[in-house]
Structures are given as C-alpha cells and as structure tokens.
Motif scaffolding. Structure first.
Motif, PDB file in Angstrom:
ATOM      1  N   GLU A 274       9.767 -15.961  -9.285  1.00  0.00           N
ATOM      2  CA  GLU A 274      10.104 -16.453 -10.619  1.00  0.00           C
ATOM      3  C   GLU A 274      11.612 -16.673 -10.770  1.00  0.00           C
ATOM      4  N   ASP A 275      12.382 -15.860 -10.074  1.00  0.00           N
ATOM      5  CA  ASP A 275      13.841 -16.010 -10.087  1.00  0.00           C
ATOM      6  C   ASP A 275      14.318 -16.254  -8.657  1.00  0.00           C
ATOM      7  N   ARG A 277      16.999 -16.996  -7.434  1.00  0.00           N
ATOM      8  CA  ARG A 277      18.318 -16.439  -7.143  1.00  0.00           C
ATOM      9  C   ARG A 277      18.209 -15.100  -6.393  1.00  0.00           C
ATOM     10  N   GLN A 308      19.203 -24.553 -12.491  1.00  0.00           N
ATOM     11  CA  GLN A 308      20.126 -23.457 -12.756  1.00  0.00           C
ATOM     12  C   GLN A 308      21.138 -23.337 -11.603  1.00  0.00           C
TER      13      GLN A 308
END
Length: 466
Positions: A274-275, A277, A308
């Motif tokens: 989900e992230d 990063r 992002q």
C-alpha cells in the motif's frame, strides 16, 4: 600532464608483446574475474544498495548472476570461439586454404553507465578478455559505490599490465576520448553516443553504441488485462524504471486503457504494498539531478496511479500517466524512471503508424492473445529487440544479442556476440609456393580462351580445404 598517457602506454606495450593473445592467458583472466564476483558478492550487493537501493534479489538476477553466467559461457567455449573459421574455396583457389581468423583489436575502451553498473561494465569486459584484448574500463562516476569497488578491488584480480580502471566525470572522459583506441564500446544516451562517435571518427576507431530510446508497448484489446499488468508492472518498475530496455510507454485503445488501469493498480499494490516507499523491493533514483528531471515529467498528462515523491529519499512512487499528448516532454525523452504514460490509439494499424514515425527503439513489446497481432507488430516495425507477451527477460539469454538499431545504437554483444564484437575477422588465404604452371591462365596477355576458363573457375565453389 595527461593523466592517462602512462596507463595507455603500458597497456599498448603489453598488447604489442602478445601477452593477451594465448588462450591460457585469456582463460586465467576470465577465471580471475569469476573469483572477483564470487569473493566479493556481499560487497557488490552493498554497493548496488548504496547507489540505487537495489534489493539483493534484483542485484543477483540482473547483475551478479548474469555476469557470472557470461564468464562461465566464455570459459566453456573459448577454444571453440578462437578456432579459425573455414571458408569455401572456388576452383581458382582449390589448392589453397581459405579461412577467417578471429584476432583481437588491441586496446579496447569500455565506457559504462550507472543504472546497471556491474552488468554493463563486466559483461562487455568478458567478451573483450575472451577476444584477447587489453582493456580500459571507465565506470560511471554517478554510481559511486560500484565505481569504488571496480576501481579498488577488481584490479587485484586482473593482470594490471593488460587491464586498467580509470575514473572521472564528463571532462575526464572527454580527455580520455582524445586518445586513439582500437575499439570503443559505449553504453548510455544517444546525446553522449554522438560525442563518443565523433571522437572515435577522428581516429577511425570502430564503435559499438548501446543507446536508449522510447520503447513502445502495444496492448491489444484481445488480452487478459491482469496478466499484461503483472508483466508490464514488473518490467517497468524493475530497478525503479532505470532500465534502457524497459517499456517506456503503452499504446492501447481507450476501452483497453480502462480495463488496464485497475489491473496495473492491483499489480503495483501486490508487488510493492500500500505504501511503496517502504517496500524493500523498490529502489531509488540515482541522484538529485535525475530526481528533479523526473519530478518535472510528473506534470505531463494526468496522474492516474501513484505520483507521490520524496526528494530527501530520491523516491518516486510507481506512477501511471494518462491523457498524455505526444508533444509533451514525457514523450520526447527517455523516461528512465518509474513513470509509465498510456496513450490511446484506434487500434493496431494506428499503433504501428505511431511507432514507425518515431526513431527506432531499443526494444518493442506487444501483448495480445491473438498471435497474428504480435506477428504484425514484429513484421511491420523495427527495433533492437522484440518481446511478444513478455518483457526484457530475454536479456538472460546469452544466445540472443543486445543491441540497438538506428537512433538506439549500433553493434551488439552478449555471449558469443561479445567475442565476435571485440574480434577483428581477418580474411586469410594460404596457397602453395609451387605449382606455378597452374596459375599461368590468370596472367596477361589475356585471350578469349583464358577469360572463359577463369570465368568458369570463379563460378564454381568447392569444398573447404584446411
């Protein structure tokens, strides 16, 4: 003072003395390169993690294992590759032997890029060693971790009278190119490729240029969108999109785009979480300059997925752009980052026309459940390489060459192709010193009868004699 003069003179003297020509020497150096890879695996993985935040998995499959396989292939086949290649005689040369000898060029310069700093330095080095050359390696100054290992550790394994690693940025590379080399292999952008070719032309030095470009990816209406999304996602965002053969943009109909977008989102989430990063499997942009360039490209079209970024980490999320116009910057330069534009076309014919009015790409991909669609893309376009329902996994095959065409480069290497690239193919003819009577028909004064005889002899190939 010229910082390279002494090094180049040392290597030229070694080549002139014939040090690199024996098969035994070539074998020893290839075995030493193999030990370098095995002894320093963790050090090399750490360097790649430092430079590009590469995971151990990506480092292994795209750099270390491929280099090791290339060395192993050369060691298994070196004596076969070095053999003279017989050529067919005609009746006029029947008493002699014709063959092709594979000779080293001499002093070879390999200029490597930063995105695969081990693979794209060492794989051509294998071919240059196997072919019997002395070699100057110029690794990229941008991948500082890999550059340090190559400069400080690799020379401990190779014969330093025949091989050298030189360092520096564009200014030093420019000075290096002022010298005469016998062959140059450069991997990088078309812009710098022109500079290298211009410098080589002053000495009539042959070159192999492995350049980049905009690699199209056509997705047909007749496909399983999730299968396509899985494959495109992996190949687009592998090494954070910093791959010269990665799909650079997608062409599809508006209907297929709407089916593909949720499938791409699903694949990105499954691969990187989900992230993204925080994913250990997603790398980072090489430096701030490239980060700023990519951030500017995010303003093209409309962000449909991702977008992002974090400048402090040089992080850009896996991103998909839609509503992109052909004239926008993201379609005018090689992206070399985790950004994938999707452009819509009316169908196959329009996609082919779009591809063919642009420069020839390094790679081209087509996805369809209909084999005829894939074949149409293959037959009606030109590219350095082609993948049907697959990405750049073909790079793991040493039986296939890597090379561009037109704007995406010239020449090729990998496996035996590397040996051939770094070898001069010398045409040889050995004839008996006697039997001069048989040569008399070819000497003046000519007659109609001898003309007919020579013409007949030239037109009939015979079996090879060695």
């Amino acid at each position: 003072m010229d910082p390279f003069e002494d090094t180049l003179r040392r290597l030229r003297e070694a080549f002139g003395a014939g040090r690199t020509r024996p098969a035994e020497f070539r074998t020893e150096q290839l075995q030493a390169l193999s030990r370098f890879l095995q002894d320093n695996r963790k050090l090399l993985q750490d360097a790649l993690a430092q430079d590009l935040h590469k995971s151990a998995f990506e480092s292994d499959i795209s750099e270390l294992i491929m280099c090791q396989n290339e060395v192993d292939l050369a060691l298994r086949n070196l004596h076969t590759w070095m053999k003279d290649e017989p050529a067919t005689n005609n009746l006029l040369t029947k008493l002699g032997s014709a063959f092709i000898r594979k000779e080293p060029y001499g002093l070879v310069l390999i200029i490597a890029p930063w995105n695969y700093p081990l693979n794209l330095t060492l794989m051509p080095l294998v071919g240059a060693i196997a072919a019997g050359n002395c070699v100057v390696l110029k690794p990229s100054e941008m991948s500082k971790g890999a550059e340090k290992v190559l400069a400080e550790v690799l020379p401990r394994y190779l014969d330093q009278s025949c091989f050298a690693v030189v360092l520096g940025g564009p200014e030093e590379t420019g000075r290096l190119l002022e010298h005469k080399f016998d062959y140059i292999l450069f991997t990088g952008s078309p812009r710098v490729g022109k500079i290298v070719m211009t410098a080589a032309a002053k000495h009539l030095t042959p070159v192999t240029l492995e350049l980049g470009g905009k690699n199209p990816c056509y997705v047909d209406d007749n496909c399983d969108p999730q299968t396509v999304a899985n494959r495109v996602t992996w190949f687009r965002y592998f090494n954070t999109g910093q791959t010269c053969v990665a799909p650079d943009y997608v062409l599809c109909t508006p209907e297929t785009r709407e089916r593909l977008l949720p499938a791409l989102q699903s694949a990105i989430t499954r691969f990187y979480g989900e992230d993204p990063r925080s994913s250990p499997d997603l790398g980072r942009i090489i430096n701030q300059k490239h980060f700023q360039r990519l951030q500017a490209l995010l303003r093209c079209g409309r962000v449909a997925i991702g977008g992002q970024s974090d400048e402090s980490q040089r992080y850009i999320a896996p991103t998909v752009l839609v509503d992109v116009q052909e004239a926008e910057p993201v379609m005018q330069e090689e992206i070399f980052g985790p950004i994938l534009p999707i452009l819509t076309v009316g169908g196959l014919d329009e996609a082919i026309a779009f591809i063919n009015r642009r420069e020839k790409p390094l790679a081209l991909y087509a996805f369809s459940n209909n084999n005829q669609v894939v074949k149409q893309l293959l037959e009606r376009t030109s590219s350095g390489s082609f993948g049907g329902n697959e990405g750049f996994i073909y790079l793991t095959l040493s039986s296939l060459p890597l090379g561009g065409v037109g704007h995406s480069g010239m020449g090729k290497y990998h496996g035996k192709f590397s040996f051939e690239t770094f070898s001069h193919h010398r045409a040889c003819m050995l004839a008996p010193p006697g039997l001069e009577k048989l040569n008399e028909p070819r000497y003046p004064p000519y007659s109609e009868r001898t003309q007919q005889l020579i013409s007949w002899a030239l037109s009939f190939p015979t079996c090879t004699l060695l």
